[in-house]
Scaffold this motif. Sequence first.
Motif, PDB file in Angstrom:
ATOM      1  N   PRO A 117       1.615 -10.678   4.946  1.00 55.33           N
ATOM      2  CA  PRO A 117       1.367  -9.552   4.049  1.00 55.33           C
ATOM      3  C   PRO A 117       0.182  -9.834   3.134  1.00 55.33           C
ATOM      4  O   PRO A 117      -0.010 -10.967   2.690  1.00 55.33           O
ATOM      5  CB  PRO A 117       2.666  -9.443   3.248  1.00 55.33           C
ATOM      6  CG  PRO A 117       3.693 -10.170   4.034  1.00 55.33           C
ATOM      7  CD  PRO A 117       2.968 -11.246   4.773  1.00 55.33           C
ATOM      8  N   SER A 118      -0.604  -8.813   2.868  1.00 59.49           N
ATOM      9  CA  SER A 118      -1.699  -8.984   1.926  1.00 59.49           C
ATOM     10  C   SER A 118      -1.133  -9.043   0.509  1.00 59.49           C
ATOM     11  O   SER A 118      -0.009  -8.598   0.241  1.00 59.49           O
ATOM     12  CB  SER A 118      -2.686  -7.825   2.048  1.00 59.49           C
ATOM     13  OG  SER A 118      -2.100  -6.629   1.548  1.00 59.49           O
ATOM     14  N   LEU A 119      -1.927  -9.600  -0.396  1.00 63.91           N
ATOM     15  CA  LEU A 119      -1.484  -9.668  -1.789  1.00 63.91           C
ATOM     16  C   LEU A 119      -1.263  -8.278  -2.360  1.00 63.91           C
ATOM     17  O   LEU A 119      -0.345  -8.059  -3.152  1.00 63.91           O
ATOM     18  CB  LEU A 119      -2.514 -10.429  -2.620  1.00 63.91           C
ATOM     19  CG  LEU A 119      -2.627 -11.936  -2.335  1.00 63.91           C
ATOM     20  CD1 LEU A 119      -3.709 -12.558  -3.192  1.00 63.91           C
ATOM     21  CD2 LEU A 119      -1.294 -12.641  -2.570  1.00 63.91           C
ATOM     22  N   ASP A 120      -2.083  -7.314  -1.948  1.00 65.72           N
ATOM     23  CA  ASP A 120      -1.896  -5.951  -2.437  1.00 65.72           C
ATOM     24  C   ASP A 120      -0.579  -5.360  -1.944  1.00 65.72           C
ATOM     25  O   ASP A 120       0.112  -4.657  -2.686  1.00 65.72           O
ATOM     26  CB  ASP A 120      -3.059  -5.062  -1.996  1.00 65.72           C
ATOM     27  CG  ASP A 120      -4.318  -5.295  -2.820  1.00 65.72           C
ATOM     28  OD1 ASP A 120      -4.196  -5.827  -3.946  1.00 65.72           O
ATOM     29  OD2 ASP A 120      -5.410  -4.964  -2.344  1.00 65.72           O
ATOM     30  N   GLU A 121      -0.213  -5.629  -0.682  1.00 62.46           N
ATOM     31  CA  GLU A 121       1.060  -5.133  -0.156  1.00 62.46           C
ATOM     32  C   GLU A 121       2.227  -5.702  -0.948  1.00 62.46           C
ATOM     33  O   GLU A 121       3.207  -5.006  -1.229  1.00 62.46           O
ATOM     34  CB  GLU A 121       1.198  -5.496   1.318  1.00 62.46           C
ATOM     35  CG  GLU A 121       0.346  -4.663   2.253  1.00 62.46           C
ATOM     36  CD  GLU A 121       0.502  -5.094   3.697  1.00 62.46           C
ATOM     37  OE1 GLU A 121       0.825  -4.234   4.538  1.00 62.46           O
ATOM     38  OE2 GLU A 121       0.300  -6.291   3.984  1.00 62.46           O
ATOM     39  N   VAL A 122       2.129  -6.980  -1.308  1.00 66.41           N
ATOM     40  CA  VAL A 122       3.194  -7.597  -2.095  1.00 66.41           C
ATOM     41  C   VAL A 122       3.233  -6.996  -3.496  1.00 66.41           C
ATOM     42  O   VAL A 122       4.291  -6.629  -4.007  1.00 66.41           O
ATOM     43  CB  VAL A 122       2.997  -9.121  -2.170  1.00 66.41           C
ATOM     44  CG1 VAL A 122       4.045  -9.748  -3.093  1.00 66.41           C
ATOM     45  CG2 VAL A 122       3.094  -9.750  -0.776  1.00 66.41           C
ATOM     46  N   ARG A 123       2.076  -6.866  -4.109  1.00 65.97           N
ATOM     47  CA  ARG A 123       2.023  -6.393  -5.495  1.00 65.97           C
ATOM     48  C   ARG A 123       2.607  -4.999  -5.658  1.00 65.97           C
ATOM     49  O   ARG A 123       3.294  -4.703  -6.641  1.00 65.97           O
ATOM     50  CB  ARG A 123       0.577  -6.423  -5.985  1.00 65.97           C
ATOM     51  CG  ARG A 123       0.040  -7.826  -6.239  1.00 65.97           C
ATOM     52  CD  ARG A 123      -1.467  -7.819  -6.361  1.00 65.97           C
ATOM     53  NE  ARG A 123      -2.007  -9.148  -6.589  1.00 65.97           N
ATOM     54  CZ  ARG A 123      -3.226  -9.529  -6.211  1.00 65.97           C
ATOM     55  NH1 ARG A 123      -4.018  -8.666  -5.582  1.00 65.97           N
ATOM     56  NH2 ARG A 123      -3.645 -10.748  -6.449  1.00 65.97           N
ATOM     57  N   VAL A 124       2.335  -4.097  -4.693  1.00 59.22           N
ATOM     58  CA  VAL A 124       2.818  -2.719  -4.845  1.00 59.22           C
ATOM     59  C   VAL A 124       4.245  -2.542  -4.338  1.00 59.22           C
ATOM     60  O   VAL A 124       4.806  -1.451  -4.440  1.00 59.22           O
ATOM     61  CB  VAL A 124       1.882  -1.717  -4.131  1.00 59.22           C
ATOM     62  CG1 VAL A 124       0.485  -1.793  -4.703  1.00 59.22           C
ATOM     63  CG2 VAL A 124       1.861  -1.950  -2.626  1.00 59.22           C
ATOM     64  N   ARG A 158       7.750   6.487   7.153  1.00 62.84           N
ATOM     65  CA  ARG A 158       7.254   6.936   5.852  1.00 62.84           C
ATOM     66  C   ARG A 158       5.954   6.221   5.476  1.00 62.84           C
ATOM     67  O   ARG A 158       4.965   6.834   5.078  1.00 62.84           O
ATOM     68  CB  ARG A 158       8.318   6.675   4.791  1.00 62.84           C
ATOM     69  CG  ARG A 158       7.855   6.972   3.372  1.00 62.84           C
ATOM     70  CD  ARG A 158       8.902   6.538   2.356  1.00 62.84           C
ATOM     71  NE  ARG A 158       8.401   6.703   1.003  1.00 62.84           N
ATOM     72  CZ  ARG A 158       8.396   5.742   0.096  1.00 62.84           C
ATOM     73  NH1 ARG A 158       8.860   4.544   0.394  1.00 62.84           N
ATOM     74  NH2 ARG A 158       7.929   5.959  -1.110  1.00 62.84           N
ATOM     75  N   LEU A 159       5.953   4.894   5.592  1.00 63.51           N
ATOM     76  CA  LEU A 159       4.776   4.094   5.256  1.00 63.51           C
ATOM     77  C   LEU A 159       4.634   2.980   6.293  1.00 63.51           C
ATOM     78  O   LEU A 159       4.832   1.804   5.974  1.00 63.51           O
ATOM     79  CB  LEU A 159       4.920   3.487   3.849  1.00 63.51           C
ATOM     80  CG  LEU A 159       4.925   4.456   2.667  1.00 63.51           C
ATOM     81  CD1 LEU A 159       5.406   3.753   1.409  1.00 63.51           C
ATOM     82  CD2 LEU A 159       3.530   5.023   2.461  1.00 63.51           C
ATOM     83  N   PRO A 160       4.310   3.322   7.537  1.00 64.15           N
ATOM     84  CA  PRO A 160       4.242   2.283   8.567  1.00 64.15           C
ATOM     85  C   PRO A 160       3.174   1.244   8.246  1.00 64.15           C
ATOM     86  O   PRO A 160       2.110   1.581   7.699  1.00 64.15           O
ATOM     87  CB  PRO A 160       3.884   3.058   9.839  1.00 64.15           C
ATOM     88  CG  PRO A 160       3.227   4.295   9.357  1.00 64.15           C
ATOM     89  CD  PRO A 160       3.894   4.637   8.052  1.00 64.15           C
ATOM     90  N   ARG A 161       3.482  -0.004   8.554  1.00 65.11           N
ATOM     91  CA  ARG A 161       2.521  -1.073   8.267  1.00 65.11           C
ATOM     92  C   ARG A 161       1.225  -0.848   9.033  1.00 65.11           C
ATOM     93  O   ARG A 161       0.138  -0.923   8.495  1.00 65.11           O
ATOM     94  CB  ARG A 161       3.123  -2.431   8.633  1.00 65.11           C
ATOM     95  CG  ARG A 161       2.138  -3.587   8.521  1.00 65.11           C
ATOM     96  CD  ARG A 161       2.810  -4.913   8.769  1.00 65.11           C
ATOM     97  NE  ARG A 161       3.618  -5.301   7.624  1.00 65.11           N
ATOM     98  CZ  ARG A 161       4.337  -6.416   7.587  1.00 65.11           C
ATOM     99  NH1 ARG A 161       4.398  -7.201   8.633  1.00 65.11           N
ATOM    100  NH2 ARG A 161       5.041  -6.712   6.510  1.00 65.11           N
TER     101      ARG A 161
END
Length: 301
Positions: A178-185, A268-271
């Motif tokens: 996972p990217s850091l942005d994916e984790v943060r949000v 809803r929010l596919p990777r």
Amino acid sequence: VVGARRPAPRPGGERFPRSLSVTEIETLVRDPYAVFARHILRLSPLDPLGLRPNLADRGSILHEVLAAFAAAHPGPLPPQARAELIQRGLDAFRPIEEAYPELYALWAPDFERMVPHLLEWEHQRRAAMDRLLVEKPGRIEIPLPSGPPLAIRGYADRIEIAADGSATVVDFKSGRMPSLDEVRVGFAPQLTLEAAMVRAGGFEGVPPTATVPNLLYVKLGGRDRVKPQEIKPRDGTSLADLVEAHVDGVTRLAGLFASGEAGYLSRRLPRESRFAGRYDHLARVGEWSVLGDSPGGEPLP
């Protein structure tokens, strides 16, 4: 042509599962319909006959090898660490060699090339480590506005305890990290939820910690062989704030399903939209995504 409708079934809040794994929480965020199919319809996809081992199988083997090695040597590494780790890997890949020699010819040498990098990383980690726990089950309960609480469970690849009592939760990734942005949000909340478990004393043999654990992904393979990536908030937010925000977000999201307010919306929010989910055929994604999506329920907040 009338556009097909994206499914978003509403079976009632009382049907919402009250126990989910940390990976299923991510599924609830990204593809609620898959949770509906798995836990409410109780449908489990079957793998095709004759399916060859894939990168997920390779990742499982790597996890097993590293877990067994760390469990055997929770303290300082032995002098023969390199030879032992290589042998453990070759032994684990042996069934692949017998059935799929062409895969073994790729995977086994790649593991051997990874070993020096793994041991260098292990030496660095153990220099500041007082105790190491491997593959520990964890659990935390989150109260919901209606009905029983939601139990979130998971296994930590490893938890490192320093001499001052602080902890680090480590998760190995052999595939996409996972990217850091994916984790943060909050799209990839696995490590932050495991951090909440550590703080609450939810892992066997790990006392509650006064501070939020450090969170570390370790990518296995690729150009760097072993690439650590620490989860760090930004914009002045602390890690404690991030963990609390993710727990609050899961509480709100689960509360919508537990009250029956939310429908189990498909994809809803596919990777990555180009890759199919395991229940896409049941959700008839091929129809509504081609003919035009008219969602069967309101998007979740």
